[in-house]
Design an enzyme around this catalytic site. Structure first.
Site, PDB file in Angstrom:
ATOM      1  N   CYS A 113     -10.603 -99.969-101.937  1.00 55.13           N
ATOM      2  CA  CYS A 113     -11.184 -99.714-100.607  1.00 55.13           C
ATOM      3  C   CYS A 113     -12.561-100.361-100.439  1.00 55.13           C
ATOM      4  O   CYS A 113     -13.071-100.427 -99.321  1.00 55.13           O
ATOM      5  CB  CYS A 113     -11.265 -98.217-100.353  1.00 55.13           C
ATOM      6  SG  CYS A 113      -9.748 -97.362-100.785  1.00 55.13           S
ATOM      7  N   HIS A 241     -16.240 -96.456 -95.509  1.00 55.45           N
ATOM      8  CA  HIS A 241     -14.793 -96.509 -95.733  1.00 55.45           C
ATOM      9  C   HIS A 241     -14.165 -95.285 -95.075  1.00 55.45           C
ATOM     10  O   HIS A 241     -14.634 -94.158 -95.244  1.00 55.45           O
ATOM     11  CB  HIS A 241     -14.502 -96.539 -97.232  1.00 55.45           C
ATOM     12  CG  HIS A 241     -13.068 -96.295 -97.549  1.00 55.45           C
ATOM     13  ND1 HIS A 241     -12.048 -96.957 -96.901  1.00 55.45           N
ATOM     14  CD2 HIS A 241     -12.474 -95.442 -98.421  1.00 55.45           C
ATOM     15  CE1 HIS A 241     -10.888 -96.528 -97.371  1.00 55.45           C
ATOM     16  NE2 HIS A 241     -11.122 -95.603 -98.289  1.00 55.45           N
ATOM     17  N   ASN A 271      -6.195 -93.733 -93.807  1.00 57.33           N
ATOM     18  CA  ASN A 271      -6.927 -94.521 -94.799  1.00 57.33           C
ATOM     19  C   ASN A 271      -6.144 -95.815 -95.062  1.00 57.33           C
ATOM     20  O   ASN A 271      -5.050 -95.768 -95.615  1.00 57.33           O
ATOM     21  CB  ASN A 271      -7.061 -93.688 -96.079  1.00 57.33           C
ATOM     22  CG  ASN A 271      -7.811 -94.413 -97.179  1.00 57.33           C
ATOM     23  OD1 ASN A 271      -8.034 -95.624 -97.105  1.00 57.33           O
ATOM     24  ND2 ASN A 271      -8.186 -93.680 -98.201  1.00 57.33           N
TER      25      ASN A 271
HETATM   26  N1  ACO Z   1      -0.341 -80.015 -96.093  1.00 57.67           N
HETATM   27  C1  ACO Z   1      -0.472 -78.697 -96.295  1.00 57.67           C
HETATM   28  N2  ACO Z   1      -1.042 -78.173 -97.397  1.00 57.67           N
HETATM   29  C2  ACO Z   1      -1.500 -79.039 -98.310  1.00 57.67           C
HETATM   30  C3  ACO Z   1      -1.388 -80.418 -98.159  1.00 57.67           C
HETATM   31  C4  ACO Z   1      -0.771 -80.906 -96.997  1.00 57.67           C
HETATM   32  N3  ACO Z   1      -0.612 -82.212 -96.754  1.00 57.67           N
HETATM   33  N4  ACO Z   1      -1.949 -81.029 -99.239  1.00 57.67           N
HETATM   34  C5  ACO Z   1      -2.385 -80.055-100.032  1.00 57.67           C
HETATM   35  N5  ACO Z   1      -2.119 -78.845 -99.497  1.00 57.67           N
HETATM   36  C6  ACO Z   1      -2.414 -77.510-100.000  1.00 57.67           C
HETATM   37  C7  ACO Z   1      -2.605 -77.505-101.495  1.00 57.67           C
HETATM   38  O1  ACO Z   1      -1.353 -77.393-102.143  1.00 57.67           O
HETATM   39  C8  ACO Z   1      -3.474 -76.283-101.679  1.00 57.67           C
HETATM   40  O2  ACO Z   1      -2.642 -75.135-101.643  1.00 57.67           O
HETATM   41  P1  ACO Z   1      -2.953 -73.900-102.618  1.00 57.67           P
HETATM   42  O3  ACO Z   1      -4.306 -73.418-102.214  1.00 57.67           O
HETATM   43  O4  ACO Z   1      -1.839 -72.974-102.294  1.00 57.67           O
HETATM   44  O5  ACO Z   1      -2.914 -74.461-103.997  1.00 57.67           O
HETATM   45  C9  ACO Z   1      -4.353 -76.266-100.428  1.00 57.67           C
HETATM   46  O6  ACO Z   1      -3.679 -77.093 -99.472  1.00 57.67           O
HETATM   47  C10 ACO Z   1      -5.731 -76.797-100.648  1.00 57.67           C
HETATM   48  O7  ACO Z   1      -5.645 -78.006-101.376  1.00 57.67           O
HETATM   49  P2  ACO Z   1      -6.899 -78.793-101.808  1.00 57.67           P
HETATM   50  O8  ACO Z   1      -6.493 -79.979-102.635  1.00 57.67           O
HETATM   51  O9  ACO Z   1      -7.918 -77.851-102.388  1.00 57.67           O
HETATM   52  O10 ACO Z   1      -7.418 -79.295-100.389  1.00 57.67           O
HETATM   53  P3  ACO Z   1      -8.758 -79.998-100.043  1.00 57.67           P
HETATM   54  O11 ACO Z   1      -9.463 -79.200 -99.024  1.00 57.67           O
HETATM   55  O12 ACO Z   1      -9.506 -80.420-101.279  1.00 57.67           O
HETATM   56  O13 ACO Z   1      -8.258 -81.312 -99.342  1.00 57.67           O
HETATM   57  C11 ACO Z   1      -7.939 -83.659 -99.731  1.00 57.67           C
HETATM   58  C12 ACO Z   1      -7.445 -82.272-100.054  1.00 57.67           C
HETATM   59  C13 ACO Z   1      -7.807 -83.894 -98.222  1.00 57.67           C
HETATM   60  C14 ACO Z   1      -7.100 -84.686-100.459  1.00 57.67           C
HETATM   61  C15 ACO Z   1      -9.413 -83.741-100.158  1.00 57.67           C
HETATM   62  O14 ACO Z   1      -9.566 -83.378-101.505  1.00 57.67           O
HETATM   63  C16 ACO Z   1      -9.969 -85.106 -99.969  1.00 57.67           C
HETATM   64  O15 ACO Z   1     -10.164 -85.557 -98.860  1.00 57.67           O
HETATM   65  N6  ACO Z   1     -10.303 -85.797-101.061  1.00 57.67           N
HETATM   66  C17 ACO Z   1     -10.725 -87.165-100.966  1.00 57.67           C
HETATM   67  C18 ACO Z   1      -9.506 -87.955-101.183  1.00 57.67           C
HETATM   68  C19 ACO Z   1      -9.467 -89.187-100.359  1.00 57.67           C
HETATM   69  O16 ACO Z   1     -10.081 -89.340 -99.332  1.00 57.67           O
HETATM   70  N7  ACO Z   1      -8.674 -90.072-100.839  1.00 57.67           N
HETATM   71  C20 ACO Z   1      -8.475 -91.264-100.164  1.00 57.67           C
HETATM   72  C21 ACO Z   1      -8.017 -92.251-101.096  1.00 57.67           C
HETATM   73  S1  ACO Z   1      -9.186 -92.693-102.185  1.00 57.67           S
HETATM   74  C22 ACO Z   1     -10.058 -93.763-101.458  1.00 57.67           C
HETATM   75  O17 ACO Z   1      -9.847 -94.196-100.375  1.00 57.67           O
HETATM   76  C23 ACO Z   1     -11.122 -94.267-102.264  1.00 57.67           C
END
Ligand code: ACO
Length: 314
Positions: A113, A241, A271
């Site tokens: 990215c 990004h 993304n």
């Molecule tokens: N729909 C519904 N529920 C979901 C989903 C979904 N798509 N995905 C995860 N959950 C659930 C999980 O299973 C979890 O359930 P639980 O509490 O029963 O275990 C709950 O939602 C919370 O999950 P978390 O992983 O704690 O959610 P979080 O608030 O951390 O959000 C996310 C996850 C959006 C991925 C976040 O961590 C994030 O934005 N991280 C950055 C990742 C990113 O931007 N990556 C992009 C690629 S990397 C890059 O571009 C460099």
């Protein structure tokens, strides 16, 4: 560093737009969860389009908008992790389809990215050190991430999309360009196994990426303030990004900057990795928000874990 001027941008998206609700056909998720946790509303998934199709269409638009002919291009770089072939590069496919000259460097660059910022830095160096014999460079950020998506993994398939954007640039003695790049050699936070492996899906530790991204965006903004001598308050737009709205808003609050400084379009595209920053620039240009004299901070972060920060003047 050799100054660069952004002359024209272009963009290309697959025909199929995918709404959050559409993803409920694949995984247990909801529009509400995706909107509130990421800010994403729609993204584009390729069906008929190849990665090269997206590159070529974006490049054609950028050339038209810049008023530059293919034979005037002296360098072609595609920032990508998802090209059609492992080799030849996407840049070579663009070269042949656009009829770029056969005596110019054309290659792909993998910095995930952060790739577009890396590519601007490489182009600035190459235009400054005599590696290019024609006046303009074509820099493309393009991804077809859907080929790496596990549509049964709700933690990743909701985040990503396909698209491409291209920039035509030239060396400039008046428009300043400052760029700093880095990488931490981390395999576990985000990876996609390579060709010939059994499965080539994106694996991601979302929380690790979140921590890295928020730290790097803050540090990147502060570094650019120091290196450019321009305070973030005086910058017209900070283009990060486009991974997750919560990451950008966290940094905006931490840096005590107004919301309007941060350009966000991830709600439309999700993304798109290497395409995300140039897609933001293409949209800003299309919306006539980049008049001459505009000053921008660009900050990218991605698998690697790589990061890049650039100050550019339009
Ligand atoms: N729909 C519904 N529920 C979901 C989903 C979904 N798509 N995905 C995860 N959950 C659930 C999980 O299973 C979890 O359930 P639980 O509490 O029963 O275990 C709950 O939602 C919370 O999950 P978390 O992983 O704690 O959610 P979080 O608030 O951390 O959000 C996310 C996850 C959006 C991925 C976040 O961590 C994030 O934005 N991280 C950055 C990742 C990113 O931007 N990556 C992009 C690629 S990397 C890059 O571009 C460099």
């Amino acid at each position: 560093m050799q100054g660069i001027q952004l002359l024209g941008m272009g963009k290309s998206l697959p025909a199929r737009q995918v709404k959050n609700e559409d993803l409920t056909a694949y995984v247990d998720t909801s529009d509400e969860w995706i909107r509130t946790r990421t800010g994403i509303v729609t993204r584009y998934f390729s069906e008929q389009e190849t990665h090269a199709d997206l590159c070529v269409e974006a490049a054609k638009q950028a050339l038209t908008n810049a008023g530059v002919k293919p034979e005037q291009i002296g360098l072609c770089i595609v920032a990508t992790i998802s090209a059609d072939y492992a080799t030849p590069s996407a840049a070579c496919l663009v070269q042949t389809r656009l009829g770029l000259s056969g005596d110019i460097p054309a290659f792909d660059l993998n910095a995930a990215c952060s790739g577009f910022i890396y590519a601007l830095s490489v182009a600035s160096s190459m235009m400054g050190n005599g590696s290019t014999s024609r006046p303009y460079a074509l820099i493309i950020g393009a991804e077809q991430l859907t080929r790496m998506l596990n549509m049964q993994d709700r933690t990743t398939c909701i985040l990503f999309g396909d698209g491409a954007a291209a920039a035509v640039i030239k060396a400039s003695d008046s428009a300043r360009f400052i760029c700093r790049l880095g990488s931490q050699g981390d395999v576990s936070a985000l990876n996609t196994p390579g060709l010939m492996r059994e499965e080539q899906y994106i694996h991601m530790d979302g929380k690790a990426i979140f921590r890295f991204a928020t730290r790097i965006l803050s540090e990147g903004i502060e570094l650019l303030e120091k290196e450019s001598g321009v305070a973030a308050e005086d910058i017209d737009y900070i283009v990060c990004h486009q991974a997750n709205r919560r990451i950008i808003e966290y940094v905006q609050r931490k840096e005590k900057l107004p919301k309007e400084k941060f350009y966000i379009n991830l709600d439309h595209y999700g993304n798109t990795s290497g395409a995300s920053i140039p897609l933001a620039l293409a949209d800003l240009m299309e919306q006539k928000k980049l008049p001459s004299g505009t000053r921008l901070f660009l900050v990218g972060f991605g698998s690697g874990l790589t990061w890049g920060a650039a100050y550019i003047e339009i």
